[in-house]
Design a protein around this motif. Structure first.
Motif, short mmCIF file in Angstrom:
data_model
loop_
_atom_site.label_atom_id
_atom_site.label_comp_id
_atom_site.label_asym_id
_atom_site.label_seq_id
_atom_site.Cartn_x
_atom_site.Cartn_y
_atom_site.Cartn_z
N VAL A 17 0.80 -1.20 -0.03
CA VAL A 17 -0.14 0.13 -0.18
C VAL A 17 0.82 1.20 -0.12
O VAL A 17 1.97 1.26 0.76
CB VAL A 17 -1.10 -0.03 1.13
N GLY A 18 0.52 2.04 -0.91
CA GLY A 18 1.32 3.45 -0.89
C GLY A 18 0.79 4.22 -1.97
O GLY A 18 -0.35 3.92 -2.74
N SER A 19 1.44 5.42 -2.26
CA SER A 19 1.02 6.47 -3.32
C SER A 19 0.93 5.75 -4.67
O SER A 19 0.41 6.41 -5.66
CB SER A 19 1.60 7.87 -3.16
N ASN A 20 2.01 4.94 -4.96
CA ASN A 20 2.27 4.45 -6.16
C ASN A 20 1.60 3.06 -6.49
O ASN A 20 2.07 2.40 -7.30
CB ASN A 20 3.69 4.28 -6.42
N GLN A 21 0.89 2.63 -5.56
CA GLN A 21 0.23 1.16 -5.52
C GLN A 21 -0.59 1.09 -6.94
O GLN A 21 -0.35 0.14 -7.50
CB GLN A 21 -0.63 0.87 -4.32
#
Length: 191
Positions: A48-52
């Motif tokens: 999970v993250g901003s670039n997922q």
């Protein structure tokens, strides 16, 4: 999908229409399962993250490219390869976008043989070698289902074609209408 009747002569009928043996699409099906499974797993393990979203999109795009290369193209190649035996000739057509083919009149075929490995005997497949009059050499058709049956069918059709031609020639010499298969009975002889 039936072979287009518009490509046949008026008194020509399709006797057998084949595609390469169904096992030619076995590995593309395995590739489909592996690619879809791998892409699903790859998309699921992205942290999970901003670039997922971007990473999941890259996994899906890679899967689509692999599916086209290793699944769609081989299946289309299998589906667009036609081996057609008619009452007058043997037709071979292959190609998805660019196509090539060959028509061999039954009267020009000089020899039909087949070859099967042990594996091909188990799956009822094989290679047909068709030699014809002319400079083009032998035509080799690989992965033919029931290759020994097709070889026997071709030999039978060659004999029937020779008989039909002999009857037509005899009818023309006597001034009769030519014999056409499927029109009820044989030509009458006048003495």
């Amino acid at each position: 999908m039936a072979y287009p009747e518009k490509l046949l002569a008026e008194d020509e009928e399709i006797v057998r229409h084949l595609h390469p043996h169904w096992l030619t699409v076995f590995w593309p099906i395995v590739a489909f399962l592996l690619i879809v499974g791998g892409a699903s797993f790859g998309a699921a393990v992205i942290p999970v993250g901003s670039n997922q979203g971007l990473y999941r999109l890259l996994v899906i795009a890679t899967a689509v490219v692999l599916l086209i290369a290793f699944v769609v193209v081989p299946v289309l190649r299998w589906r667009t390869t036609h081996y057609v035996v008619t009452t007058h000739r043997l037709l071979f057509r292959q190609g998805i976008l660019a196509r090539h083919g060959r028509d061999i009149g039954l009267s020009r075929i000089t020899d039909v043989s087949y070859r099967q490995s042990v594996w091909e005997r188990l799956i009822n497949s094989g290679t047909l070698i068709i030699e014809s009059a002319g400079d083009s050499g032998a035509t080799v058709l690989r992965q033919i289902p029931d290759s020994d049956g097709v070889q026997q069918l071709l030999n039978h059709m060659i004999e029937e074609d020779a008989d039909r031609r002999a009857q037509e020639n005899a009818g023309y010499i006597r001034g009769e209408e030519p014999y056409r298969p499927g029109e009820g009975g044989h030509p009458t002889t006048r003495f």
